[in-house]
Design a protein around this motif. Sequence first.
Motif, PDB file in Angstrom:
ATOM      1  N   THR A  50       0.807  -1.229   0.000  1.00 11.50           N
ATOM      2  CA  THR A  50       0.000   0.000   0.000  1.00 11.50           C
ATOM      3  C   THR A  50       0.837   1.274   0.000  1.00 11.50           C
ATOM      4  OG1 THR A  50      -0.241  -0.226   2.393  1.00 11.50           O
ATOM      5  CG2 THR A  50      -2.042  -1.083   1.025  1.00 11.50           C
ATOM      6  N   GLY A  51       2.176   1.162  -0.002  1.00 11.44           N
ATOM      7  CA  GLY A  51       3.029   2.340  -0.177  1.00 11.44           C
ATOM      8  C   GLY A  51       3.067   2.759  -1.642  1.00 11.44           C
ATOM      9  N   SER A  54      -1.537  -5.582   3.059  1.00  9.64           N
ATOM     10  CA  SER A  54      -1.177  -4.569   4.049  1.00  9.64           C
ATOM     11  C   SER A  54      -1.352  -5.195   5.422  1.00  9.64           C
ATOM     12  CB  SER A  54      -2.097  -3.351   3.905  1.00  9.64           C
ATOM     13  OG  SER A  54      -1.992  -2.502   5.047  1.00  9.64           O
TER      14      SER A  54
END
Lengths: 226, 226
Positions: free
Chosen positions: B9-10, B31
Amino acid sequence: MKIAIFGGTGPQGQGLACRFAKAGVAVALGSRDGVRAAAIAAELNQKLAVYPGAAQIEGHENVAAVHAADEIVMLAVPYSGHDAALEQLKPHLGGKILVDLVVPLAPDNPKAVAMPPEGSATEAAQALLGQTTAVVGALHNVSAHTLNHLEQAINCDILVCGNELAASEKVMELISRLDVATYYCGPASAARCLEAITPILIRLNISKKVPFSHAGIRIWAPGSVA
Amino acid sequence: MKIAIFGGTGPQGQGLACRFAKAGVAVALGSRDGVRAAAIAAELNQKLAVYPGAAQIEGHENVAAVHAADEIVMLAVPYSGHDAALEQLKPHLGGKILVDLVVPLAPDNPKAVAMPPEGSATEAAQALLGQTTAVVGALHNVSAHTLNHLEQAINCDILVCGNELAASEKVMELISRLDVATYYCGPASAARCLEAITPILIRLNISKKVPFSHAGIRIWAPGSVA
């Protein structure tokens, strides 16, 4: 301006000598055997005769070549002779910049590096010459074949590292006379990466899976042009 | 085909998820927080709605994402979480290939690496997962910015390494769906070089001396085309 190439009579040294001389930079080509260096220099000057602005290449014994250089000495010996060459050079450098081109290829495997305990050849050179001598790592990734084909542009970028920024910039300015882009990649420890790119390129060249045989590396980005 | 991105999720994970989904590869985005992953996946699917052939991105808790993948699991956590993520992954991999994207940037200096004792993150992953698990190092040098700008082609090459050639080739085949050239650079130890290219690119991006801000690397040679 005159540079020295210590151990300059191999294919890489000869190619560099021709490229720099063609760009108007005089070269003192060094060899253990000064007579052999002089004979090779004469051959290279003949090859350069078709380029009107070319500077002269002189052949010398290695230490004499170092003395003949005004500021920059390049080290182009095989890795097996790296440390011995530096020991021989050391008393004669006198404030000149040492440009280390040497890649520590594994003795029996040109597709791998065998780095010295210092981390890279450039760091080993820095340790051996001491912190008061500027050591710059550069020109590891350009093939001798590319250098020696004077009619072709050098088509790769030149990645440069060194603990002293001013010395690194001087070397980059010199190398940029060869019509290549140069990039400062950080202190000498960056040589752990730069030197290790060479065996990767050798692997690609050996492999039949790439459409070319003398690969180099380029920095690329959105908006940059070929 | 469905891949997992552990820690996806980065910016890098999101960019990769979009690129693969756009190319028709379904993605299980992982995540620590499965609800957050699902929300981000929904956003990304919306962004992808303009691309008719796009596959779906699903959001999952990390371990559930690993189970959802059929063969390839990518690890996209920050280096500080690298080993802990692998410990968490390990019992759930079940013969799947682990693709390690992680670059061990120095904690206070993104212009340098601080390599683990194993030599590189990829080698550390291989040691941690054991020799029966295929670990492939790849995608270290493509910026999140480049990945997330879907309207632009990815303009750099993808250098890949791993001890198992067959697994490396599977990963290269997958990555080549992003319309990029991929090159096999040797066993996992080549990651010492590949991972270290990233801080050099970060240095160039930070410097004002290059005409671009999201540099990548390309293999280049006489006769190759832009």
